[in-house]
Design an enzyme around this catalytic site. Structure first.
Site, short mmCIF file in Angstrom:
data_model
loop_
_atom_site.label_atom_id
_atom_site.label_comp_id
_atom_site.label_asym_id
_atom_site.label_seq_id
_atom_site.Cartn_x
_atom_site.Cartn_y
_atom_site.Cartn_z
N ASN A 52 28.45 80.85 -27.91
CA ASN A 52 28.09 81.75 -26.82
C ASN A 52 29.38 82.23 -26.15
OD1 ASN A 52 27.30 82.90 -24.40
ND2 ASN A 52 25.77 81.34 -23.92
N CYS A 98 26.49 86.68 -18.72
CA CYS A 98 26.18 87.05 -20.11
C CYS A 98 25.46 88.39 -20.23
CB CYS A 98 25.37 85.95 -20.78
SG CYS A 98 26.15 84.35 -20.61
N HIS A 144 22.01 88.87 -26.70
CA HIS A 144 23.09 87.95 -26.33
C HIS A 144 23.02 86.74 -27.25
CE1 HIS A 144 25.68 85.32 -24.24
NE2 HIS A 144 24.73 84.61 -23.64
N1 ACO Z 1 24.87 66.24 -28.67
C1 ACO Z 1 23.94 65.28 -28.85
N2 ACO Z 1 22.93 65.09 -27.99
C2 ACO Z 1 22.84 65.88 -26.92
C3 ACO Z 1 23.78 66.90 -26.68
C4 ACO Z 1 24.83 67.07 -27.60
N3 ACO Z 1 25.78 68.03 -27.47
N4 ACO Z 1 23.44 67.55 -25.54
C5 ACO Z 1 22.34 66.96 -25.07
N5 ACO Z 1 21.98 65.95 -25.91
C6 ACO Z 1 20.82 65.05 -25.80
C7 ACO Z 1 20.30 64.92 -24.39
O1 ACO Z 1 21.03 63.96 -23.68
C8 ACO Z 1 18.88 64.51 -24.62
O2 ACO Z 1 18.85 63.12 -24.92
P1 ACO Z 1 17.64 62.21 -24.38
O3 ACO Z 1 16.41 62.78 -25.02
O4 ACO Z 1 18.02 60.87 -24.84
O5 ACO Z 1 17.62 62.38 -22.89
C9 ACO Z 1 18.49 65.26 -25.90
O6 ACO Z 1 19.72 65.61 -26.54
C10 ACO Z 1 17.69 66.50 -25.66
O7 ACO Z 1 18.29 67.26 -24.61
P2 ACO Z 1 17.64 68.58 -24.07
O8 ACO Z 1 18.46 69.12 -22.95
O9 ACO Z 1 16.19 68.34 -23.85
O10 ACO Z 1 17.79 69.51 -25.36
P3 ACO Z 1 17.20 70.93 -25.60
O11 ACO Z 1 16.36 70.93 -26.80
O12 ACO Z 1 16.65 71.54 -24.34
O13 ACO Z 1 18.50 71.75 -25.99
C11 ACO Z 1 20.01 73.36 -25.06
C12 ACO Z 1 19.54 71.91 -25.04
C13 ACO Z 1 20.58 73.67 -26.43
C14 ACO Z 1 21.08 73.55 -24.01
C15 ACO Z 1 18.80 74.27 -24.78
O14 ACO Z 1 18.12 73.87 -23.63
C16 ACO Z 1 19.20 75.70 -24.63
O15 ACO Z 1 19.66 76.32 -25.57
N6 ACO Z 1 19.00 76.29 -23.44
C17 ACO Z 1 19.34 77.66 -23.22
C18 ACO Z 1 20.80 77.73 -22.96
C19 ACO Z 1 21.28 79.12 -23.05
O16 ACO Z 1 20.78 79.91 -23.80
N7 ACO Z 1 22.28 79.39 -22.27
C20 ACO Z 1 22.91 80.58 -22.29
C21 ACO Z 1 22.18 81.72 -21.58
S1 ACO Z 1 23.05 82.33 -20.29
C22 ACO Z 1 24.62 82.24 -20.68
O17 ACO Z 1 24.91 82.50 -21.80
C23 ACO Z 1 25.71 81.89 -19.71
#
Ligand code: ACO
Length: 325
Positions: A282, A119, A252
């Site tokens: 993304n 990215c 990004h």
């Molecule tokens: N739908 C519903 N529930 C979901 C989903 C979904 N798609 N995905 C995960 N959950 C659930 C999980 O199972 C978890 O449930 P639990 O509490 O019962 O265990 C709950 O939602 C919370 O999950 P978390 O992983 O803690 O959620 P978080 O708030 O961290 O959000 C996310 C996840 C959106 C991926 C976040 O961590 C994030 O944005 N991280 C950065 C990712 C990023 O920016 N990546 C790109 C950068 S580099 C690149 O672009 C290649």
């Protein structure tokens, strides 16, 4: 030899199939996987993304974006003397998508190669093109970010498959006597390889290991917020500028919470943040040039504006480019 390089045209392309969160939730429900529009919007800001048809490759998307950028710059493909494509989803193991794009543009001879920094790919590619122009190796570069991330998504993994989309963005970067690119700052730290990767590889003609994207979302989140601020500050310092000089921030487009957090740390008004993640998802290396072109064509980013571009992604890689349009 030119003192500077400057963007003279931008272009982008999204494949026509737009998939909303509700569409995706319905598709995943058929596999017994639960997600919702509300969860995706609240955690990421994403409302929809575009997916390419199965036969469409990154170089096809790159070609359309490049055509639009060349048109905006008033240049013919034959005037381009450098092609760089940032992608992590190339058409083939080799040759590069840049070489394939060159042929699709109907030209030959100029150097063409891919940059692989996930990215951060576009800010890496732009920095390389800027350096090549300033050292006299090129005069008119086509710099493209193009991805078909839908090909490496595991649609049984709801924690990743809702986040990404396909698309391409491009700029024409030309030698200039007035400043365009003011400064850039690039980094990588390979010890974080495991938090965001596609661990598969080709061996004996077979894909071995998993060819799907794996991400530790929370680890990525924390690292991204920290390094995006550091890269922006380092780039401003190199250019002799401050937060107040930034007219537009184009980070990004991965997650609205990371983007808003970065804008806040740089003390920028929310209005100065260019956001396309809600419509594009993304798109990895394509996300910054897609957002830049959107902002130029909508009339937000104008000639003379100072723009901060920021990338962060697998590797871990990160970096920023400060430029005057
Ligand atoms: N739908 C519903 N529930 C979901 C989903 C979904 N798609 N995905 C995960 N959950 C659930 C999980 O199972 C978890 O449930 P639990 O509490 O019962 O265990 C709950 O939602 C919370 O999950 P978390 O992983 O803690 O959620 P978080 O708030 O961290 O959000 C996310 C996840 C959106 C991926 C976040 O961590 C994030 O944005 N991280 C950065 C990712 C990023 O920016 N990546 C790109 C950068 S580099 C690149 O672009 C290649």
């Amino acid at each position: 030899m030119a003192s500077y390089s400057r963007i003279t045209g931008t272009g982008s392309y999204l494949p026509p199939r737009r998939v909303t969160n509700d569409d995706l939730a319905r598709e995943l429900a058929q596999r017994g996987i639960e997600t919702s529009d509300q969860w995706i919007i609240e955690r990421t800001g994403i409302r929809a993304r575009h997916f390419a048809a199965p036969e469409v490759t990154s170089s096809d998307l790159a070609f359309e974006a490049a055509r639009h950028a060349l048109e905006a710059a008033g240049r013919q493909a034959s005037e381009v003397d450098l092609i760089i494509v940032a992608t992590s989803t190339p058409d083939m193991v080799f040759p590069s998508s840049a070489a394939i794009l060159q042929n699709k543009l109907g030209v030959a001879g100029c150097p063409a190669f891919d940059v692989q920094a996930v990215c951060s790919g576009f800010v890496y590619a732009l920095t390389v093109a800027d350096a090549m122009i300033r050292t006299g190796t090129a005069n008119c570069a086509l710099v493209v970010g193009a991805e078909v991330f839908s090909r490496i998504l595991d649609f049984n993994d709801r924690t990743t498959c809702v986040l990404f989309g396909d698309g391409a963005g491009a700029v024409v970067l030309e030698a200039s006597e007035t400043p365009g690119i003011l400064a850039s700052d690039l980094h990588a730290d390979g010890k974080h390889v495991g938090i965001l990767c596609v661990p598969g590889h080709v061996s004996g003609g077979q894909v071995t290991g998993t060819p799907f994207l794996h991400m530790d979302g929370q680890a990525v989140f924390k690292l991204a917020v920290r390094v995006l601020e550091e890269a922006a500050r380092a780039t401003l310092a190199k250019a002799g500028k401050t937060d107040a000089d930034i007219d537009w921030l184009i980070p990004h487009q991965a997650n609205i919470r990371i983007m808003e957090g970065t804008a806040k740390k740089l003390k920028l008004d929310r209005e100065k943040l260019i956001v396309t993640v809600h419509e594009h998802g993304n798109t990895s290396a394509a996300s910054i040039p897609l957002a830049l072109d959107d902002a130029v064509r909508s009339g937000k980013v104008k000639k003379g504006d100072t723009v901060m571009l920021e990338g962060v992604g697998g590797g871990f890689t990160w970096g920023a480019v400060l430029l005057d349009m």
